[in-house]
Design a protein around this motif. Sequence first.
Motif, PDB file in Angstrom:
ATOM      1  N   UNK A 137      69.152  66.172  49.548  1.00 33.93           N
ATOM      2  CA  UNK A 137      69.576  66.327  50.943  1.00 33.93           C
ATOM      3  C   UNK A 137      71.037  65.934  51.140  1.00 33.93           C
ATOM      4  N   UNK A 138      71.774  65.783  50.050  1.00 34.02           N
ATOM      5  CA  UNK A 138      73.166  65.368  50.167  1.00 34.02           C
ATOM      6  C   UNK A 138      73.281  63.907  50.584  1.00 34.02           C
ATOM      7  N   UNK A 139      74.451  63.505  51.068  1.00 38.27           N
ATOM      8  CA  UNK A 139      74.665  62.114  51.488  1.00 38.27           C
ATOM      9  C   UNK A 139      75.850  62.037  52.422  1.00 38.27           C
ATOM     10  N   UNK A 140      75.732  61.159  53.414  1.00 37.06           N
ATOM     11  CA  UNK A 140      76.843  60.900  54.324  1.00 37.06           C
ATOM     12  C   UNK A 140      77.265  59.431  54.313  1.00 37.06           C
ATOM     13  N   UNK A 141      76.345  58.549  53.915  1.00 31.82           N
ATOM     14  CA  UNK A 141      76.669  57.121  53.863  1.00 31.82           C
ATOM     15  C   UNK A 141      75.772  56.414  52.862  1.00 31.82           C
ATOM     16  N   UNK A 142      76.280  55.322  52.319  1.00 29.51           N
ATOM     17  CA  UNK A 142      75.511  54.458  51.424  1.00 29.51           C
ATOM     18  C   UNK A 142      75.570  53.048  51.976  1.00 29.51           C
ATOM     19  N   UNK A 143      74.410  52.426  52.161  1.00 29.61           N
ATOM     20  CA  UNK A 143      74.330  51.066  52.678  1.00 29.61           C
ATOM     21  C   UNK A 143      73.682  50.167  51.630  1.00 29.61           C
ATOM     22  N   UNK A 144      74.296  49.017  51.373  1.00 32.44           N
ATOM     23  CA  UNK A 144      73.778  48.036  50.421  1.00 32.44           C
ATOM     24  C   UNK A 144      73.286  46.819  51.206  1.00 32.44           C
ATOM     25  N   UNK A 145      72.059  46.385  50.951  1.00 30.72           N
ATOM     26  CA  UNK A 145      71.532  45.179  51.607  1.00 30.72           C
ATOM     27  C   UNK A 145      72.156  43.967  50.915  1.00 30.72           C
ATOM     28  N   UNK A 146      72.987  43.199  51.617  1.00 31.66           N
ATOM     29  CA  UNK A 146      73.760  42.126  50.967  1.00 31.66           C
ATOM     30  C   UNK A 146      72.911  41.047  50.303  1.00 31.66           C
ATOM     31  N   UNK A 147      71.744  40.722  50.879  1.00 32.37           N
ATOM     32  CA  UNK A 147      70.936  39.636  50.307  1.00 32.37           C
ATOM     33  C   UNK A 147      69.888  40.137  49.320  1.00 32.37           C
ATOM     34  N   UNK A 148      69.980  41.395  48.929  1.00 32.00           N
ATOM     35  CA  UNK A 148      69.065  41.915  47.909  1.00 32.00           C
ATOM     36  C   UNK A 148      69.513  41.427  46.537  1.00 32.00           C
ATOM     37  N   UNK A 149      68.627  41.468  45.518  1.00 32.81           N
ATOM     38  CA  UNK A 149      68.982  40.985  44.173  1.00 32.81           C
ATOM     39  C   UNK A 149      70.242  41.664  43.639  1.00 32.81           C
ATOM     40  N   UNK A 150      71.166  40.884  43.109  1.00 30.31           N
ATOM     41  CA  UNK A 150      72.446  41.418  42.661  1.00 30.31           C
ATOM     42  C   UNK A 150      72.315  42.431  41.541  1.00 30.31           C
ATOM     43  N   UNK A 151      71.297  42.281  40.697  1.00 31.28           N
ATOM     44  CA  UNK A 151      71.117  43.201  39.577  1.00 31.28           C
ATOM     45  C   UNK A 151      70.195  44.359  39.921  1.00 31.28           C
ATOM     46  N   UNK A 152      69.654  44.369  41.125  1.00 33.46           N
ATOM     47  CA  UNK A 152      68.770  45.451  41.549  1.00 33.46           C
ATOM     48  C   UNK A 152      68.898  45.616  43.059  1.00 33.46           C
ATOM     49  N   UNK A 153      70.028  46.103  43.477  1.00 32.93           N
ATOM     50  CA  UNK A 153      70.341  46.190  44.894  1.00 32.93           C
ATOM     51  C   UNK A 153      69.390  47.121  45.642  1.00 32.93           C
ATOM     52  N   UNK A 154      69.061  46.715  46.866  1.00 37.55           N
ATOM     53  CA  UNK A 154      68.355  47.606  47.780  1.00 37.55           C
ATOM     54  C   UNK A 154      69.387  48.498  48.444  1.00 37.55           C
ATOM     55  N   UNK A 155      69.151  49.816  48.361  1.00 37.54           N
ATOM     56  CA  UNK A 155      70.105  50.788  48.875  1.00 37.54           C
ATOM     57  C   UNK A 155      69.441  51.683  49.908  1.00 37.54           C
ATOM     58  N   UNK A 156      70.236  52.122  50.883  1.00 35.97           N
ATOM     59  CA  UNK A 156      69.819  53.154  51.829  1.00 35.97           C
ATOM     60  C   UNK A 156      70.908  54.218  51.845  1.00 35.97           C
ATOM     61  N   UNK A 157      70.511  55.461  51.611  1.00 31.78           N
ATOM     62  CA  UNK A 157      71.458  56.572  51.555  1.00 31.78           C
ATOM     63  C   UNK A 157      71.055  57.597  52.597  1.00 31.78           C
ATOM     64  N   UNK A 158      71.917  57.807  53.582  1.00 33.86           N
ATOM     65  CA  UNK A 158      71.604  58.793  54.616  1.00 33.86           C
ATOM     66  C   UNK A 158      71.997  60.184  54.140  1.00 33.86           C
ATOM     67  N   UNK A 159      71.077  61.131  54.326  1.00 36.32           N
ATOM     68  CA  UNK A 159      71.342  62.531  54.033  1.00 36.32           C
ATOM     69  C   UNK A 159      71.467  63.296  55.331  1.00 36.32           C
ATOM     70  N   UNK A 160      71.337  64.609  55.246  1.00 42.18           N
ATOM     71  CA  UNK A 160      71.442  65.414  56.461  1.00 42.18           C
ATOM     72  C   UNK A 160      70.297  65.116  57.427  1.00 42.18           C
TER      73      UNK A 160
END
Length: 266
Positions: free
Chosen positions: A218-241
């Motif tokens: 679905x492509x991507x417009x933004x990437x968000x990283x949860x700051x308090x997630x594990x440093x070696x396994x970050x929680x990510x949210x990627x917005x698509x269309x």
Amino acid sequence: FISEKKINVNFKRYSVRENISFSTLLFVAGVMFSGCHTSPPDNAGNHIGSNLNPATNTAAYTGPGGGGAMFNPTVSPYNPNNVLVSCDMTGAYVTYNAGVKWTRFNLHSPVSFYVFDPLDSNIVYANSIALYKSTDKGATWHVLYPAATEIAGIVSKGDHAEEVVVTKDSTRRHVLALAVDPAASNKLYAAISINKNSALYFSDDGGLQWTKEKELEDGATNIFIVPNSPKEDRTLYITGRNTITQREGGVWKLNKGPQGVTLLTS
């Protein structure tokens, strides 16, 4: 700073509708004309960026455009006086004193987004025909992706002669979104389209090498990283269309947009 010059216009009788249209045209032309005069005069009284030669009052080369509409104002999280803004006529601007003075720079095409490094106030990224990086708060820039060694040249295409990067392997590459790890400046997450196939890529060396992590249909417009997630396994949210792709605990999940929503804008 804007230089003003008188323009003689020959008028004739118009209908009300024609008068409105003509006035609108004059207004737009005036904005674009004045937008070309964005720098103060130098010691000799010459307006840098002017479209007139001050000595002969004749047309002269002006370099990249700098007028038109402005987009993507981005304020440094370290200093609110440091701001970058994009122009739809190629040029971009940076100020270090809250807009008292603006410096124009050219990255070959309108800049679609800026990203400040969360740990280093000197580092900022700008995405244009390629992804650029500055290590001096936007004063100078160098290309980061595609790597300079992978670029064969730049060509102009289309009605507006828009510049396009030509890679040595002839792939068409576009960075769609970028995020910097909040605890490590060398760790970058980027949504990249290669020949119109979008995917999430990760770099742990500041963008020198990239590893493909996940296809993004679905492509991507933004990437968000949860700051308090594990440093070696970050929680990510990627917005698509119309979707949000989530990675949490190493598991990927695709969340569709609400019913009736056709486009996510942020």
